[in-house]
Design a protein around this motif. Sequence first.
Motif, mmCIF file in Angstrom:
data_model
loop_
_atom_site.group_PDB
_atom_site.id
_atom_site.type_symbol
_atom_site.label_atom_id
_atom_site.label_comp_id
_atom_site.label_asym_id
_atom_site.label_seq_id
_atom_site.Cartn_x
_atom_site.Cartn_y
_atom_site.Cartn_z
ATOM 1 N N ARG A 177 8.956 2.881 -0.194
ATOM 2 C CA ARG A 177 7.639 3.587 -0.007
ATOM 3 C C ARG A 177 7.962 4.968 0.822
ATOM 4 O O ARG A 177 8.704 5.143 1.701
ATOM 5 C CB ARG A 177 6.963 3.157 1.148
ATOM 6 N N LYS A 178 7.657 6.003 -0.119
ATOM 7 C CA LYS A 178 7.994 7.454 0.273
ATOM 8 C C LYS A 178 7.473 8.025 1.542
ATOM 9 O O LYS A 178 6.285 7.542 1.626
ATOM 10 C CB LYS A 178 7.597 8.572 -0.963
ATOM 11 N N PHE A 179 8.239 8.812 2.264
ATOM 12 C CA PHE A 179 7.836 9.277 3.513
ATOM 13 C C PHE A 179 6.667 10.309 3.054
ATOM 14 O O PHE A 179 7.007 11.238 2.232
ATOM 15 C CB PHE A 179 8.961 9.768 4.242
ATOM 16 N N GLU A 180 5.837 10.402 3.817
ATOM 17 C CA GLU A 180 4.620 11.611 3.425
ATOM 18 C C GLU A 180 5.280 12.962 4.332
ATOM 19 O O GLU A 180 5.164 12.827 5.468
ATOM 20 C CB GLU A 180 3.239 11.151 4.033
ATOM 21 N N PRO A 201 0.840 -1.163 0.021
ATOM 22 C CA PRO A 201 -0.010 -0.012 -0.006
ATOM 23 C C PRO A 201 0.963 1.181 -0.054
ATOM 24 O O PRO A 201 1.900 1.432 0.950
ATOM 25 C CB PRO A 201 -0.823 -0.332 1.395
ATOM 26 N N GLY A 202 0.380 2.291 -0.789
ATOM 27 C CA GLY A 202 1.261 3.358 -0.900
ATOM 28 C C GLY A 202 2.359 3.201 -1.588
ATOM 29 O O GLY A 202 3.112 4.432 -1.747
ATOM 30 N N VAL A 203 2.813 2.300 -2.348
ATOM 31 C CA VAL A 203 4.046 2.252 -3.102
ATOM 32 C C VAL A 203 3.713 2.328 -4.772
ATOM 33 O O VAL A 203 2.595 1.580 -5.203
ATOM 34 C CB VAL A 203 4.801 0.898 -2.898
ATOM 35 N N GLU A 204 3.987 2.923 -5.440
ATOM 36 C CA GLU A 204 3.718 3.104 -6.863
ATOM 37 C C GLU A 204 4.713 2.150 -7.743
ATOM 38 O O GLU A 204 5.858 1.808 -7.227
ATOM 39 C CB GLU A 204 4.104 4.607 -7.217
ATOM 40 N N PHE A 254 5.156 1.641 7.928
ATOM 41 C CA PHE A 254 6.622 1.752 7.571
ATOM 42 C C PHE A 254 6.916 2.495 6.270
ATOM 43 O O PHE A 254 6.094 2.675 5.270
ATOM 44 C CB PHE A 254 7.238 0.225 7.265
ATOM 45 N N ASN A 255 8.003 3.395 6.419
ATOM 46 C CA ASN A 255 8.297 4.358 5.386
ATOM 47 C C ASN A 255 9.819 3.945 4.965
ATOM 48 O O ASN A 255 10.553 3.675 5.691
ATOM 49 C CB ASN A 255 8.062 5.733 5.470
ATOM 50 N N GLY A 256 10.308 4.127 3.715
ATOM 51 C CA GLY A 256 11.685 3.829 3.431
ATOM 52 C C GLY A 256 11.946 2.770 2.439
ATOM 53 O O GLY A 256 11.008 2.244 1.932
ATOM 54 N N LYS A 257 12.908 2.268 2.373
ATOM 55 C CA LYS A 257 13.501 1.597 1.538
ATOM 56 C C LYS A 257 13.275 -0.100 2.106
ATOM 57 O O LYS A 257 13.174 -0.158 3.261
ATOM 58 C CB LYS A 257 14.889 1.458 1.020
ATOM 59 N N PHE A 258 12.836 -1.083 1.152
ATOM 60 C CA PHE A 258 12.543 -2.448 1.646
ATOM 61 C C PHE A 258 13.227 -3.313 0.603
ATOM 62 O O PHE A 258 13.444 -2.951 -0.388
ATOM 63 C CB PHE A 258 11.087 -2.527 1.819
ATOM 64 N N SER A 259 13.372 -4.592 1.144
ATOM 65 C CA SER A 259 14.070 -5.599 0.173
ATOM 66 C C SER A 259 13.742 -6.992 0.690
ATOM 67 O O SER A 259 13.513 -6.995 1.974
ATOM 68 C CB SER A 259 15.578 -5.518 0.241
ATOM 69 N N GLY A 317 1.800 17.721 12.702
ATOM 70 C CA GLY A 317 2.929 16.681 13.350
ATOM 71 C C GLY A 317 2.122 15.488 13.551
ATOM 72 O O GLY A 317 0.858 15.416 13.730
ATOM 73 N N TYR A 318 3.029 14.385 13.535
ATOM 74 C CA TYR A 318 2.295 13.199 13.944
ATOM 75 C C TYR A 318 1.982 12.824 15.442
ATOM 76 O O TYR A 318 2.734 13.125 16.099
ATOM 77 C CB TYR A 318 3.332 11.851 13.591
ATOM 78 N N HIS A 319 0.696 12.269 15.534
ATOM 79 C CA HIS A 319 0.360 11.870 16.939
ATOM 80 C C HIS A 319 0.793 10.365 16.993
ATOM 81 O O HIS A 319 1.195 10.172 18.057
ATOM 82 C CB HIS A 319 -0.990 12.080 17.270
#
Length: 141
Positions: free
Chosen positions: A78-81, A56-59, A95-100, A88-90
């Motif tokens: 997955r790009k950081f929003e 989800p959220g990955v192009e 997960f955001n960032g690179k994955f493998s 600010g985040y509550h």
Amino acid sequence: MLWTNYDLYNPWNELSRMKEELNHVFSGNGNEKYYDFPTINLWSNSDDAILTAELPGVEDKDIDLTINGDVFSLKGERKFEELKEEKGYHRQERFNGKFSRTIRLPFAIDSNAVEANLKNGILKVKLPRAESDKQKKITIN
């Protein structure tokens, strides 16, 4: 028989929970957290394998798929929003960032016939078995 809280408390359960938490903390690199992202399912029959991954959220342009024999690799980001300055985040759990992820498949794959598509955040990859790896019936003369 009269039960007390002491009878129900098992110190081994607490030690087991602490061990799991420590394994989780130390399984990452440095300050990074360890994530099994994306989650993957793999089905197979005698002709092909189907792999699905939740993204989800990955192009699709941020996903890299490779196949080498019976090893399938999925890499991406997955790009950081970005938030506006006044927000600010509550709570942030996604997960955001690179994955493998690298998966050993049950057989060699015909890499020229692989099909992949991304729809509604689900990546579906059809991995046909290589002809050279298929079982062949031998006739007796």
